[in-house]
Design an enzyme around this catalytic site. Structure first.
Site, PDB file in Angstrom:
ATOM      1  N   HIS A   1     100.102 116.875 -18.933  1.00 19.26           N
ATOM      2  CA  HIS A   1      99.403 117.060 -20.207  1.00 19.26           C
ATOM      3  C   HIS A   1      98.325 118.134 -20.141  1.00 19.26           C
ATOM      4  CE1 HIS A   1      96.343 114.072 -18.652  1.00 19.26           C
ATOM      5  NE2 HIS A   1      95.535 114.863 -19.322  1.00 19.26           N
TER       6      HIS A   1
ATOM      7  N   GLU B   1      86.081 125.616  -4.840  1.00 22.62           N
ATOM      8  CA  GLU B   1      85.016 125.541  -5.849  1.00 22.62           C
ATOM      9  C   GLU B   1      84.135 124.316  -5.626  1.00 22.62           C
ATOM     10  OE1 GLU B   1      82.876 126.858  -7.672  1.00 22.62           O
ATOM     11  OE2 GLU B   1      84.134 127.599  -9.320  1.00 22.62           O
TER      12      GLU B   1
ATOM     13  N   GLU C   1      84.963 130.706  -2.880  1.00 18.08           N
ATOM     14  CA  GLU C   1      86.024 130.528  -3.852  1.00 18.08           C
ATOM     15  C   GLU C   1      87.186 131.509  -3.624  1.00 18.08           C
ATOM     16  OE1 GLU C   1      82.005 129.744  -5.798  1.00 18.08           O
ATOM     17  OE2 GLU C   1      82.910 131.357  -4.620  1.00 18.08           O
TER      18      GLU C   1
ATOM     19  N   ASP D   1     103.746 112.157 -16.050  1.00 19.05           N
ATOM     20  CA  ASP D   1     102.610 113.059 -16.289  1.00 19.05           C
ATOM     21  C   ASP D   1     102.283 113.820 -15.008  1.00 19.05           C
ATOM     22  OD1 ASP D   1     100.521 114.345 -17.495  1.00 19.05           O
ATOM     23  OD2 ASP D   1      99.219 112.578 -17.657  1.00 19.05           O
TER      24      ASP D   1
ATOM     25  N   SER E   1      91.273 115.150 -15.808  1.00 22.03           N
ATOM     26  CA  SER E   1      92.714 114.953 -15.784  1.00 22.03           C
ATOM     27  C   SER E   1      93.319 115.873 -14.737  1.00 22.03           C
ATOM     28  CB  SER E   1      93.312 115.324 -17.142  1.00 22.03           C
ATOM     29  OG  SER E   1      93.317 114.257 -18.027  1.00 22.03           O
ATOM     30  N   GLY E   2      94.397 115.417 -14.146  1.00 23.90           N
ATOM     31  CA  GLY E   2      95.092 116.247 -13.165  1.00 23.90           C
ATOM     32  C   GLY E   2      94.493 116.205 -11.783  1.00 23.90           C
TER      33      GLY E   2
END
Length: 268
Positions: free
Chosen positions: A76, A90, A100, A124, A218-219
């Site tokens: 998503h 990061e 980074e 997902d 998310s993720g």
């Protein structure tokens, strides 16, 4: 971090005796409750997924570096056509430390079972092919994945990591955070009063009380300790419409061990 879906208001749902629907853990403006700032680069497989708007990039989701040229995240997060980039190594989104590594994304592979109209439908998960390969060092490392179909026990030690608030209504933190989310087994998570049939066997639950919160994009990874080493057992997917840290409504993750074969087929 919370992308509110177009739902009936919580008040109306409560009056009707219905439970608010699940919602994704993604929004560039809102963040979640709980957790603490992690040590810089203490979760070196954590990435920041960013999208381009105008001439700038904006953080939207987390993810896990699983191969030098591959990142695992939630479907998503990437089911819209956008220009994406990934930041490895990061810690503070507002500062450049020199650790980074900025990578562009050459291709997005979304699981074919994913249906963006169904919050809790499962599948997902997505893989991002990076344009170039990461340089592994003290700040950038690969996340360890579990064996196919491994199921961890109730209360297994796990942490979610991401960027978020330290308290409800508190100030935003640009620094990577971590929150303790003990694993909730499938039997408990799907029982009456908990998530019930909303949670599928291809999902895993963590937290479920005020002490757990649901810190993280998310993720992002659910990092679980197994035999003295952290493995990424989940991909942050959704929470209850009642709120991130609603009692008996643990944060729900895509269970990584259910998708090892699919990921292998894509990366080969």
């Amino acid at each position: 971090m919370l992308r509110l879906l177009l739902l009936t208001s919580l008040a109306a749902l409560a009056l009707a005796g219905l439970e608010p629907e699940p919602r994704y853990l993604e929004d560039i403006f809102q963040r979640v409750v709980g957790g603490e700032v992690a040590g810089p680069n203490s979760w070196p497989w954590q990435i920041s997924l960013q999208y381009k708007s105008g001439s700038s990039y904006y953080h939207t989701c987390g993810g896990t570096l699983i191969e030098r040229g591959w990142v695992m995240t939630a479907a998503h997060c990437v089911d819209r056509v956008r220009t994406w980039r990934v930041i490895l190594g990061e810690h503070d989104l507002n500062k450049v430390s020199g650790r980074e590594q900025i990578m562009t994304v050459s291709k997005v592979h979304i699981h074919p079972g994913w249906d963006s109209s169904s919050v809790a439908g499962g599948f997902d998960i997505a893989l991002l092919r990076l344009t170039s390969e990461a340089t592994l060092n003290s700040y950038v490392q690969l996340g360890s994945l579990p064996p196919t179909n491994q199921i961890l026990p109730h209360n297994n030690l796990c942490y979610i990591t991401g960027w978020g608030r330290t308290s409800t209504g508190g100030s935003l933190s640009a620094q990577l955070k971590q929150a303790y989310l003990p694993l909730v087994d499938h039997k408990t998570c799907t029982s009456s009063g908990w998530w019930g049939s909303t949670v599928k066997t291809t999902m895993v639950c963590g937290g479920g009380g005020a002490e757990a919160g649901c810190n993280g994009d998310s993720g992002g990874p659910l990092n679980c300790m197994v035999n003295g080493k952290y493995h990424v057992h989940g991909i942050a997917s959704f929470v209850s419409g009642l709120g991130c840290n609603a009692p008996k409504k643990p944060t729900v993750f895509t269970r990584v061990s259910a998708y090892i074969d699919w990921m292998d087929s894509i990366m080969k």
